[in-house]
Design a protein around this motif. Structure first.
Motif, mmCIF file in Angstrom:
data_model
loop_
_atom_site.group_PDB
_atom_site.id
_atom_site.type_symbol
_atom_site.label_atom_id
_atom_site.label_comp_id
_atom_site.label_asym_id
_atom_site.label_seq_id
_atom_site.Cartn_x
_atom_site.Cartn_y
_atom_site.Cartn_z
ATOM 1 N N ALA A 134 66.679 36.393 11.877
ATOM 2 C CA ALA A 134 65.479 35.751 12.420
ATOM 3 C C ALA A 134 65.819 34.882 13.636
ATOM 4 O O ALA A 134 66.851 35.050 14.274
ATOM 5 C CB ALA A 134 64.761 34.953 11.331
ATOM 6 N N ARG A 150 65.141 28.005 10.170
ATOM 7 C CA ARG A 150 64.967 29.450 10.336
ATOM 8 C C ARG A 150 63.484 29.799 10.493
ATOM 9 O O ARG A 150 62.641 29.318 9.739
ATOM 10 C CB ARG A 150 65.561 30.166 9.124
ATOM 11 C CG ARG A 150 65.630 31.672 9.214
ATOM 12 C CD ARG A 150 66.337 32.224 7.996
ATOM 13 N NE ARG A 150 66.396 33.672 8.022
ATOM 14 C CZ ARG A 150 65.409 34.467 7.647
ATOM 15 N NH1 ARG A 150 64.269 33.940 7.193
ATOM 16 N NH2 ARG A 150 65.522 35.778 7.704
ATOM 17 N N GLU A 152 60.936 33.082 10.709
ATOM 18 C CA GLU A 152 60.699 34.529 10.624
ATOM 19 C C GLU A 152 59.914 34.961 11.856
ATOM 20 O O GLU A 152 58.839 34.418 12.152
ATOM 21 C CB GLU A 152 59.914 34.869 9.358
ATOM 22 C CG GLU A 152 60.699 34.703 8.073
ATOM 23 C CD GLU A 152 61.513 35.940 7.723
ATOM 24 O OE1 GLU A 152 61.285 36.993 8.351
ATOM 25 O OE2 GLU A 152 62.368 35.841 6.816
ATOM 26 N N VAL A 153 60.422 35.945 12.570
ATOM 27 C CA VAL A 153 59.784 36.406 13.797
ATOM 28 C C VAL A 153 58.823 37.539 13.475
ATOM 29 O O VAL A 153 59.152 38.461 12.722
ATOM 30 C CB VAL A 153 60.847 36.856 14.821
ATOM 31 C CG1 VAL A 153 60.196 37.455 16.063
ATOM 32 C CG2 VAL A 153 61.732 35.677 15.200
ATOM 33 N N GLU A 201 56.827 33.136 15.532
ATOM 34 C CA GLU A 201 56.386 33.314 14.147
ATOM 35 C C GLU A 201 55.067 34.069 14.060
ATOM 36 O O GLU A 201 54.886 34.941 13.208
ATOM 37 C CB GLU A 201 56.237 31.958 13.467
ATOM 38 C CG GLU A 201 57.540 31.292 13.086
ATOM 39 C CD GLU A 201 57.290 30.006 12.319
ATOM 40 O OE1 GLU A 201 57.852 29.873 11.209
ATOM 41 O OE2 GLU A 201 56.537 29.141 12.803
ATOM 42 N N CYS A 283 63.354 41.876 16.345
ATOM 43 C CA CYS A 283 64.145 40.818 15.707
ATOM 44 C C CYS A 283 64.722 41.345 14.402
ATOM 45 O O CYS A 283 64.045 42.027 13.633
ATOM 46 C CB CYS A 283 63.270 39.599 15.430
ATOM 47 S SG CYS A 283 64.131 38.276 14.539
ATOM 48 N N ASN A 285 65.624 40.284 10.937
ATOM 49 C CA ASN A 285 65.347 39.161 10.038
ATOM 50 C C ASN A 285 66.307 39.082 8.855
ATOM 51 O O ASN A 285 66.174 38.200 8.008
ATOM 52 C CB ASN A 285 63.897 39.241 9.534
ATOM 53 C CG ASN A 285 62.898 38.729 10.540
ATOM 54 O OD1 ASN A 285 63.039 37.634 11.089
ATOM 55 N ND2 ASN A 285 61.880 39.537 10.840
#
Length: 293
Positions: A134, A150, A152-153, A201, A283, A285
């Motif tokens: 991520a 962190r 999450e994308v 995000e 990305c 993750n």
């Protein structure tokens, strides 16, 4: 025998100098096994010895746990170019530590791995996302271990990655960045870091584009990348929302939430900049992974 897969990373993400990094879907694969003598394959001959960064990190990790170094068979297969701003050295450091843990059956948490990798690499902005996946914002309080936040994308986002055929070394890139900045510049950066991470995000490319207006390092480092202006112009005219320098360069990364735009842009980039390598990435993750063979 074990196999460790580590993602490439894009540090800074434009606005987050030395604090932000993101794992992306380009990978380095490292296979470790016990051996009678050190054997390293898959990389240039000049690195097939004890000075190899993977093996150096391997032995440093063993030393941390009070274990004497021992010979291994190490094979390296990587998609990540060296000195292009995609965290190639971080993948080696992460793999070396994880390989040492696996071959000695030493249990470590990801947080401990980040701390060990940071101690070797010198900063967490690449090693943290390589391990955690991520996007990660990292900082190290005085006398403490690195703290990692962190994010999450969104899977809506696509990163069109352009890799010129020349290197920009981190040591040189750091020299062009001012060591002191006005308070107004610091304030300018702070709100935009929050905006960028929220945009990643949520997948809000308009927010990412508005936030990605760096005044700390990109105005200076762009001068080290001869193709910067032309590639940026092509990307924005081709439908990308924004673009940043990946790490210290020379790689550039454009952002879009439309896979068709990404495909057309890649074709255009290949036509206009045939010497550059281009990828359409997402990305990662998951972060570094280990597999027993």
């Amino acid at each position: 025998m074990i196999k460790i897969t580590v993602p490439a990373t894009s540090a800074n993400l434009g606005i987050g100098y030395d604090t932000l990094g993101m794992a992306v879907s380009l990978y380095a694969h490292f296979t470790f096994d016990h051996a009678d003598e050190l054997v390293i394959t898959g990389c240039p001959e000049e690195f097939q010895n004890e000075d190899n960064l993977v093996y150096q990190s391997f032995t440093q990790a063993l030393g941390t746990w009070g274990v004497d170094p021992f010979p291994i068979a190490l094979d390296i297969q990587t998609e990540i170019p060296v000195a292009r701003g995609l965290g190639s050295s971080s993948t080696c450091v992460v793999a070396g530590i994880m390989g040492a843990a696996a071959l000695t059956r030493h249990t470590v948490t990801r947080e401990e791995l980040v701390a060990m990798a940071t101690a070797i690499e010198g900063h967490p902005d690449n090693v943290a996302p390589a391990l955690l996946g991520a996007a990660v914002c990292s900082f190290t309080p005085a006398g403490e271990l690195p703290r990692c936040l962190r994010y999450e994308v969104s899977d809506r986002l696509t990163f069109v990655t352009i890799i010129p055929p020349y290197a920009v070394h981190t040591s040189g890139a750091r020299k062009v960045v001012p060591q002191e900045v006005p308070l107004s510049t610091a304030v300018w950066q702070m709100g935009r870091i929050a905006g960028l991470t929220r945009g990643l995000e949520t997948g809000d490319t308009n927010l990412i584009a508005a936030a990605n207006d760096d005044r700390l390092q990109e105005p200076y480092r762009r001068e080290l990348i001869p193709d910067y202006d032309a590639i940026r112009r092509t990307c924005l005219e081709g439908g990308a929302k924004t673009l940043w320098i990946s790490g210290s360069g020379s790689t550039l990364m454009a952002v879009t939430d439309d896979t068709i735009v990404a495909k057309f842009l890649q074709v255009r980039l290949r036509e206009e900049f045939p010497s550059c390598e281009t990828h359409i990435l997402t990305c990662d993750n998951a972060g570094a992974q280990i597999e027993y063979l």
